[in-house]
Write a protein that holds these residues in place. Structure first.
Motif, PDB file in Angstrom:
ATOM      1  N   MET A  80       0.730  -1.218   0.014  1.00  9.90           N
ATOM      2  CA  MET A  80       0.002  -0.073   0.077  1.00  9.90           C
ATOM      3  C   MET A  80       0.827   1.184   0.093  1.00  9.90           C
ATOM      4  SD  MET A  80      -3.251   0.585   0.168  1.00  9.90           S
ATOM      5  CE  MET A  80      -4.552   1.279   0.778  1.00  9.90           C
ATOM      6  N   GLU A  81       1.890   1.211   0.712  1.00 11.22           N
ATOM      7  CA  GLU A  81       2.839   2.424   0.935  1.00 11.22           C
ATOM      8  C   GLU A  81       3.422   2.628  -0.423  1.00 11.22           C
ATOM      9  OE1 GLU A  81       6.843   3.703   3.219  1.00 11.22           O
ATOM     10  OE2 GLU A  81       5.276   2.674   4.525  1.00 11.22           O
ATOM     11  N   LYS A  82       3.971   1.475  -1.265  1.00  8.29           N
ATOM     12  CA  LYS A  82       4.568   1.980  -2.491  1.00  8.29           C
ATOM     13  C   LYS A  82       3.527   2.503  -3.620  1.00  8.29           C
ATOM     14  CE  LYS A  82       8.297  -1.569  -2.507  1.00  8.29           C
ATOM     15  NZ  LYS A  82       8.831  -2.576  -3.192  1.00  8.29           N
ATOM     16  N   GLN A  83       2.287   2.152  -3.411  1.00 13.10           N
ATOM     17  CA  GLN A  83       1.334   2.598  -4.377  1.00 13.10           C
ATOM     18  C   GLN A  83       1.095   4.075  -4.081  1.00 13.10           C
ATOM     19  OE1 GLN A  83      -2.630   1.079  -3.930  1.00 13.10           O
ATOM     20  NE2 GLN A  83      -2.876   1.277  -6.060  1.00 13.10           N
ATOM     21  N   ASN A  84       1.062   4.614  -2.787  1.00 12.95           N
ATOM     22  CA  ASN A  84       0.961   6.015  -2.310  1.00 12.95           C
ATOM     23  C   ASN A  84       2.410   6.892  -2.992  1.00 12.95           C
ATOM     24  OD1 ASN A  84      -1.319   5.525  -1.011  1.00 12.95           O
ATOM     25  ND2 ASN A  84      -0.517   5.256   1.092  1.00 12.95           N
ATOM     26  N   ILE A  85       3.431   6.278  -2.649  1.00  9.03           N
ATOM     27  CA  ILE A  85       4.726   6.840  -3.171  1.00  9.03           C
ATOM     28  C   ILE A  85       4.407   7.129  -4.881  1.00  9.03           C
ATOM     29  CG2 ILE A  85       7.126   6.509  -3.657  1.00  9.03           C
ATOM     30  CD1 ILE A  85       7.432   5.345  -0.788  1.00  9.03           C
ATOM     31  N   SER A  86       4.001   6.148  -5.575  1.00  6.84           N
ATOM     32  CA  SER A  86       4.081   6.179  -7.072  1.00  6.84           C
ATOM     33  C   SER A  86       3.106   7.513  -7.510  1.00  6.84           C
ATOM     34  CB  SER A  86       3.697   4.891  -7.593  1.00  6.84           C
ATOM     35  OG  SER A  86       4.552   3.760  -7.513  1.00  6.84           O
ATOM     36  N   LYS A  87       1.944   7.454  -6.543  1.00  8.92           N
ATOM     37  CA  LYS A  87       0.786   8.406  -6.821  1.00  8.92           C
ATOM     38  C   LYS A  87       1.310   9.752  -6.554  1.00  8.92           C
ATOM     39  CE  LYS A  87      -4.180   8.478  -6.449  1.00  8.92           C
ATOM     40  NZ  LYS A  87      -5.191   8.127  -5.898  1.00  8.92           N
ATOM     41  N   THR A  88       2.224   9.922  -5.412  1.00  7.45           N
ATOM     42  CA  THR A  88       2.784  11.002  -5.049  1.00  7.45           C
ATOM     43  C   THR A  88       3.809  11.526  -6.402  1.00  7.45           C
ATOM     44  OG1 THR A  88       2.617  10.515  -2.952  1.00  7.45           O
ATOM     45  CG2 THR A  88       4.220  12.154  -3.334  1.00  7.45           C
ATOM     46  N   LEU A  89       4.398  10.529  -6.948  1.00  6.86           N
ATOM     47  CA  LEU A  89       5.298  11.101  -7.773  1.00  6.86           C
ATOM     48  C   LEU A  89       4.702  11.599  -8.952  1.00  6.86           C
ATOM     49  CD1 LEU A  89       7.900   7.816  -7.858  1.00  6.86           C
ATOM     50  CD2 LEU A  89       8.601  10.168  -7.229  1.00  6.86           C
ATOM     51  N   GLU A  90       3.531  10.976  -9.375  1.00  9.79           N
ATOM     52  CA  GLU A  90       2.705  11.445 -10.591  1.00  9.79           C
ATOM     53  C   GLU A  90       2.427  12.678 -10.402  1.00  9.79           C
ATOM     54  OE1 GLU A  90      -0.354   8.733 -11.216  1.00  9.79           O
ATOM     55  OE2 GLU A  90       0.850   6.685 -11.452  1.00  9.79           O
ATOM     56  N   ASN A  91       2.023  13.207  -9.191  1.00 12.40           N
ATOM     57  CA  ASN A  91       1.713  14.633  -8.858  1.00 12.40           C
ATOM     58  C   ASN A  91       2.918  15.598  -8.866  1.00 12.40           C
ATOM     59  OD1 ASN A  91      -0.792  13.922  -8.752  1.00 12.40           O
ATOM     60  ND2 ASN A  91      -0.872  13.398  -6.503  1.00 12.40           N
ATOM     61  N   MET A  92       3.909  15.070  -8.918  1.00 12.16           N
ATOM     62  CA  MET A  92       5.312  16.041  -8.906  1.00 12.16           C
ATOM     63  C   MET A  92       5.674  16.644 -10.145  1.00 12.16           C
ATOM     64  SD  MET A  92       8.114  13.969  -6.836  1.00 12.16           S
ATOM     65  CE  MET A  92       7.951  13.345  -5.127  1.00 12.16           C
ATOM     66  N   THR A  93       6.160  17.948  -9.860  1.00 12.96           N
ATOM     67  CA  THR A  93       6.593  18.775 -11.381  1.00 12.96           C
ATOM     68  C   THR A  93       7.873  18.150 -11.820  1.00 12.96           C
ATOM     69  OG1 THR A  93       7.755  20.091  -9.849  1.00 12.96           O
ATOM     70  CG2 THR A  93       5.525  20.690 -10.331  1.00 12.96           C
ATOM     71  N   VAL A  94       8.288  18.594 -12.772  1.00 16.20           N
ATOM     72  CA  VAL A  94       9.660  17.976 -13.304  1.00 16.20           C
ATOM     73  C   VAL A  94      10.761  18.550 -12.461  1.00 16.20           C
ATOM     74  CG1 VAL A  94      11.195  18.637 -15.111  1.00 16.20           C
ATOM     75  CG2 VAL A  94       8.764  18.297 -15.865  1.00 16.20           C
ATOM     76  N   GLU A  95      10.698  19.638 -11.832  1.00 13.88           N
ATOM     77  CA  GLU A  95      11.789  20.035 -11.058  1.00 13.88           C
ATOM     78  C   GLU A  95      11.699  19.089  -9.678  1.00 13.88           C
ATOM     79  OE1 GLU A  95       9.536  22.336 -12.332  1.00 13.88           O
ATOM     80  OE2 GLU A  95      10.689  23.087 -13.783  1.00 13.88           O
ATOM     81  N   GLN A  96      10.422  18.984  -9.165  1.00 15.08           N
ATOM     82  CA  GLN A  96      10.370  17.916  -8.210  1.00 15.08           C
ATOM     83  C   GLN A  96      11.069  16.638  -8.452  1.00 15.08           C
ATOM     84  OE1 GLN A  96       6.274  18.745  -7.149  1.00 15.08           O
ATOM     85  NE2 GLN A  96       6.859  20.017  -5.522  1.00 15.08           N
ATOM     86  N   LEU A  97      10.627  16.042  -9.483  1.00 12.45           N
ATOM     87  CA  LEU A  97      11.150  14.655 -10.013  1.00 12.45           C
ATOM     88  C   LEU A  97      12.499  14.635  -9.864  1.00 12.45           C
ATOM     89  CD1 LEU A  97       8.150  13.729 -12.537  1.00 12.45           C
ATOM     90  CD2 LEU A  97       8.717  12.589 -10.336  1.00 12.45           C
ATOM     91  N   SER A  98      13.118  15.988 -10.602  1.00 10.97           N
ATOM     92  CA  SER A  98      14.612  15.937 -10.687  1.00 10.97           C
ATOM     93  C   SER A  98      15.192  15.885  -9.343  1.00 10.97           C
ATOM     94  CB  SER A  98      14.742  17.414 -11.173  1.00 10.97           C
ATOM     95  OG  SER A  98      16.387  17.638 -11.294  1.00 10.97           O
TER      96      SER A  98
END
Length: 70
Positions: A1-19
């Motif tokens: 469940m936690e990994k799914q939340n992390i992936s969902k959070t990643l999807e909401n990140m900007t390019v700079e945040q992903l960087s």
């Protein structure tokens, strides 16, 4: 469940945040790859050259990230 939340959070990140996330997780291949895949989609970026080793791919992306984020 936690990994799914992390992936969902990643999807909401900007390019700079992903960087930044990739920089923060440079030693965690799985998390780095997830962030890179989203980074590539959001920044309309191409993959590293075909046949590149993991280290070459990592360097290729790090160079691109540093150009994008200054």
């Amino acid at each position: 469940m936690e990994k799914q939340n992390i992936s969902k959070t990643l999807e909401n990140m900007t390019v700079e945040q992903l960087s930044q996330y990739m920089k923060d997780n440079k030693d965690n291949h799985e998390e780095w790859q997830k962030a890179y895949d989203l980074f590539a989609q959001k920044s309309d970026w191409q993959d590293a050259p075909e046949g590149a080793s993991w280290e070459e791919q990592k360097q290729f992306v790090e160079n691109f990230v540093s150009q994008v984020t200054g």
